[in-house]
Enzyme design. Structure first.
Site, short mmCIF file in Angstrom:
data_model
loop_
_atom_site.label_atom_id
_atom_site.label_comp_id
_atom_site.label_asym_id
_atom_site.label_seq_id
_atom_site.Cartn_x
_atom_site.Cartn_y
_atom_site.Cartn_z
N ASP A 71 -7.02 17.78 -0.55
CA ASP A 71 -8.36 18.22 -0.12
C ASP A 71 -9.42 17.17 -0.43
O ASP A 71 -9.21 16.27 -1.27
CB ASP A 71 -8.72 19.57 -0.75
CG ASP A 71 -8.73 19.55 -2.28
OD1 ASP A 71 -7.85 18.90 -2.87
OD2 ASP A 71 -9.63 20.16 -2.87
N GLU A 133 -7.61 20.90 -5.25
CA GLU A 133 -7.89 20.31 -6.56
C GLU A 133 -9.39 20.32 -6.82
O GLU A 133 -9.85 20.59 -7.93
CB GLU A 133 -7.35 18.87 -6.61
CG GLU A 133 -7.44 18.22 -7.98
CD GLU A 133 -8.75 17.49 -8.26
OE1 GLU A 133 -8.99 17.13 -9.42
OE2 GLU A 133 -9.58 17.30 -7.33
ZN LIG Z 1 -9.87 13.58 -6.63
#
Ligand SMILES: [Zn+2]
Length: 384
Positions: A71, A133
């Site tokens: 992401d 994340e």
């Molecule tokens: Zn990163």
């Protein structure tokens, strides 16, 4: 496909955390499948996000695990000189959302896995790609569980390729994110005695959290962190229905960032005790009132380890004896370490260029990242 072409394709997929990453992950899965990898996807409950695990080479213990997140942060509100999802080269730099955080490292991994002769590997190469994340390592519990479900042997070490300008980072703080929801009791504001004011209860929570934050300042880290203690921040507070109504609901969202030496779980338990005490007090006043605590995200700290095998192997591969660094931000790395895998963070490009408009990576950093992955691949093809 060459490295530049891989990176271009990765950047072209808009994998902003709020969107699906499936198209990107399925493209990577195809490429790795053709390279002879065994590939596993583990999806989130909404089935719109997936982690990817890929295994190349013999099913032995002692391989190299390389990890990145798929992401990227949003471009909303940012002014870019060119389309953020089209990789642009200018003045020795490659611009695009995710160019440095962290699709370049992922591209280097894919290029190495595709180029490496699987039949000659003496040790396995493993790729682990997570989702979300940037929202607090939301994909990691599922990724670690899927690794266990695969029954794959334990790797010798893990490298999370967040941008460190190829320096070896051995520690960072964690991030625990939580929300306290308070149910009070609505009444006409002309007689507050008839209600239970949820916002006033929220201020009790805020006061207790501020007290905890002050106590946490007293436990300093031995590492060169700034600030050198566990921080706690109350990020948002909400509640209330109207001026003339005693508010029936309120919520407080907070985070704390434990130093690597701290026990984040114990700090969380302290907060749980604050909420449990409040809950009992509210229920004694009105049975359907109360307070609950929810965990929204957990980024585990990366703890400095004596004789870290990951640090030792990577130093040898890079021929580096530069001092290791401590990172100012959290990564997926603590989750691999907590699973018993010696882990460091090391990747191409500088975090100074991440999350910003016109995000970029220097081409020589991309080249350094690719060279590092070649060294890891060569290590896996040797017996010593
Ligand atoms: Zn990163």
């Amino acid at each position: 496909m060459d490295l530049h072409g891989i990176l271009k394709t990765l950047v072209a997929h808009d994998t902003t955390s709020m969107r699906s990453n499936l198209a990107l992950v399925e493209w990577i899965a195809d490429v790795l499948d053709q390279a002879g990898c065994r590939v596993r996807l583990s999806r989130d409950p909404s089935k719109t996000k997936a982690n990817l695990l890929a295994w190349l080479g013999p099913e032995y213990e002692g391989g190299a695990l390389l990890s990145g997140h798929t992401d990227v942060v949003p471009v909303d509100g940012q002014v870019w000189s060119s389309d953020p999802f089209t990789l642009h080269e200018r003045d020795g730099r490659l611009h695009g959302r995710g160019a440095v955080d962290m699709k370049s490292f992922v591209a280097c991994c894919i290029a190495e896995f595709a180029a490496r002769d699987r039949a000659r590997l003496k040790r396995p190469l493993i790729l682990a790609l997570s989702y979300d994340e940037e929202l607090g390592c939301l994909g990691m519990p599922g990724l670690i569980a899927d690794f266990g479900a695969a029954g794959w042997p334990k790797p010798a070490f893990a490298v999370v390729g967040e941008p460190t300008s190829m320096r070896i980072a051995t520690a960072h703080k964690g991030v625990f994110v939580g929300r306290v929801d308070i149910r009070g009791h609505a009444a006409h504001s002309s007689d507050p005695r008839e209600g239970l004011n949820a916002i006033e209860c929220a201020t009790d929570v805020v006061a207790a959290l501020r007290g905890l934050a002050e106590r946490l300042k007293g436990h300093g880290s031995a590492l060169p962190l700034d600030p050198p203690y566990t921080t706690l921040n109350i990020g948002t507070i909400g509640g209330g229905e109207a001026l003339n109504t005693v508010p029936s609901a309120s919520s407080v969202v907070f985070e704390f960032r434990p130093i690597p030496e701290a026990d984040g779980g114990a700090i969380w338990d302290d907060i749980a005790n604050i909420v449990t005490t409040l809950d009992a007090r509210l229920k004694a006043l009105i049975p359907d009132a109360g307070a609950t605590l929810a965990r929204l995200a957990t980024v585990l700290p990366l703890r400095e380890q004596p004789d870290n095998a990951a640090e030792h192997i990577v130093r040898t591969l890079m021929g580096s004896n530069a001092p290791s660094v401590i990172m100012p931000f959290g990564t997926d790395a603590g989750h691999f370490q907590a699973a018993g895998i010696p882990t460091i963070v090391c990747g191409p490009g500088s975090i100074a260029q991440a999350h910003k408009p016109d995000e970029w990576i220097a081409i020589d950093q991309l080249t350094a990242g690719r060279r590092f992955l070649s060294a890891v691949g060569a290590w896996a093809a040797r017996t010593n």
